[in-house]
Design a protein around this motif. Structure first.
Motif, short mmCIF file in Angstrom:
data_model
loop_
_atom_site.label_atom_id
_atom_site.label_comp_id
_atom_site.label_asym_id
_atom_site.label_seq_id
_atom_site.Cartn_x
_atom_site.Cartn_y
_atom_site.Cartn_z
N LEU A 255 -47.96 15.88 -11.00
CA LEU A 255 -47.70 16.96 -11.96
C LEU A 255 -46.23 17.35 -12.07
O LEU A 255 -45.74 17.63 -13.17
N ILE A 256 -45.53 17.38 -10.94
CA ILE A 256 -44.11 17.76 -10.96
C ILE A 256 -43.32 16.79 -10.07
O ILE A 256 -43.86 16.27 -9.09
N PRO A 257 -42.06 16.55 -10.42
CA PRO A 257 -41.27 15.63 -9.60
C PRO A 257 -40.91 16.25 -8.26
O PRO A 257 -40.65 17.45 -8.16
N GLY A 258 -40.89 15.42 -7.22
CA GLY A 258 -40.55 15.90 -5.89
C GLY A 258 -39.20 15.42 -5.39
O GLY A 258 -38.61 16.01 -4.49
N THR A 259 -38.72 14.33 -5.99
CA THR A 259 -37.47 13.71 -5.55
C THR A 259 -36.59 13.42 -6.76
O THR A 259 -37.08 13.07 -7.83
N ALA A 260 -35.28 13.58 -6.56
CA ALA A 260 -34.29 13.16 -7.56
C ALA A 260 -33.32 12.20 -6.89
O ALA A 260 -32.83 12.47 -5.79
N ILE A 261 -33.08 11.06 -7.54
CA ILE A 261 -32.17 10.05 -7.00
C ILE A 261 -31.02 9.88 -7.98
O ILE A 261 -31.23 9.59 -9.16
N PHE A 262 -29.81 10.09 -7.49
CA PHE A 262 -28.61 10.02 -8.31
C PHE A 262 -27.89 8.70 -8.05
O PHE A 262 -27.54 8.39 -6.92
N VAL A 263 -27.71 7.93 -9.11
CA VAL A 263 -27.03 6.64 -9.02
C VAL A 263 -25.66 6.81 -9.64
O VAL A 263 -25.53 7.09 -10.84
N CYS A 264 -24.63 6.66 -8.81
CA CYS A 264 -23.27 6.99 -9.23
C CYS A 264 -22.34 5.81 -8.95
O CYS A 264 -22.60 5.00 -8.06
#
Length: 274
Positions: A255-264
């Protein structure tokens, strides 16, 4: 019989020094329990980005696995160095860094030839331009008061064009209770309240600290540190994953996101400075 004091959970201001001291102490005290509870899921030589189970072998956020051979890679907040072992198996030359002495003892217990470094992510003990890639799976970034300082250090030790990929708790989860069941599906706090989450002892000393940043804050932090954001990945909860991990669960994960992954990626300017 001495009753152990249960830390008090609160929201209050806390700075770099207190946050760092709390993180080192918490992970040293809880590393054994953490590895016992989550070690099977993490594996000894897998690269898992978060509780959803997104595997770097499938996601290739650092680039194709076939292209990792010969690259110098820094893993920040490495824990027991599971991700670094996977990188080494692809032919990379990883270095696993962690603040916690006890976590690194678990890395020694599991074994392998990965170099281990005990240090603070805000003061990396490496020369400018030492690495081709840097990565962190829930390490360091959520626990520091000044994430830009950490990212500027990462930028400094990366070579021009180097990639920096890190995962954190998805900012939207801070608006919900940290519960895996139905009680964790109702908004209970302001998403915009950046006051750190602190667990403190009977003397008011922080024993655990986690810092909330909004999604926009995280993007601005990346840019302020001299990186280009090239992707933002919000892993969906896969059907095969039936486990609960703290507030993460199949119910919430669908239902909702638990993780955010930033690719930089690091810009092409000089390594030194801010």
């Amino acid at each position: 019989m001495i009753q152990e004091y249960e830390p008090e959970a609160t929201r209050r201001a806390t700075g770099d020094t207190e946050s760092s001291r709390a993180s080192r102490g918490w992970w040293d005290r809880n590393a054994d329990e953490y590895q016992t509870e989550h070690g099977a899921f993490l594996g000894d030589d897998r690269f898992v980005w978060g509780p959803e189970g997104l595997d770097e072998a499938d996601a290739a956020l650092l680039g194709p696995a076939s292209g990792l051979a010969g690259l110098d890679v820094l893993e920040i907040g490495a824990g027991a160095a599971q991700c670094s072992r996977w990188l080494a198996a692809q032919g990379a030359r990883p270095v696993a860094l962690d603040l916690s002495h006890r976590q690194l003892q678990h890395a020694l217990r599991i074994g392998g030839d990965v170099p281990l470094v005990e240090a603070d992510a805000g003061a990396l003990p490496f020369a400018d331009g030492s690495f081709d890639l840097a990565c962190s799976a829930y390490g360091a970034v959520p626990f520091v008061a000044d994430p830009v300082r950490v990212m500027r250090e990462v930028r400094r030790v990366l070579r021009p064009g180097g990639r920096w990929v890190f995962s954190v708790t998805h900012p939207i989860r801070w608006a919900f209770p940290d519960e895996p069941g139905p009680e964790g599906l109702s908004v209970a706090a302001s998403y915009f309240d950046r006051t750190p989450y602190v667990e403190q002892d009977e003397h008011g000393r922080a024993v655990y600290v986690e810092h909330h940043r909004t999604l926009g804050d995280r993007v601005r932090d990346v840019v302020a540190a001299g990186f280009r954001l090239i992707d933002l990945v919000e892993p969906e909860w896969p059907d095969w994953n039936t486990q609960e991990w703290g507030g993460w669960s199949p119910l919430r994960g669908h239902l909702i996101p638990g993780t955010a992954i930033f690719v930089c990626e690091r810009d092409e300017g000089p390594s030194g400075g801010s």
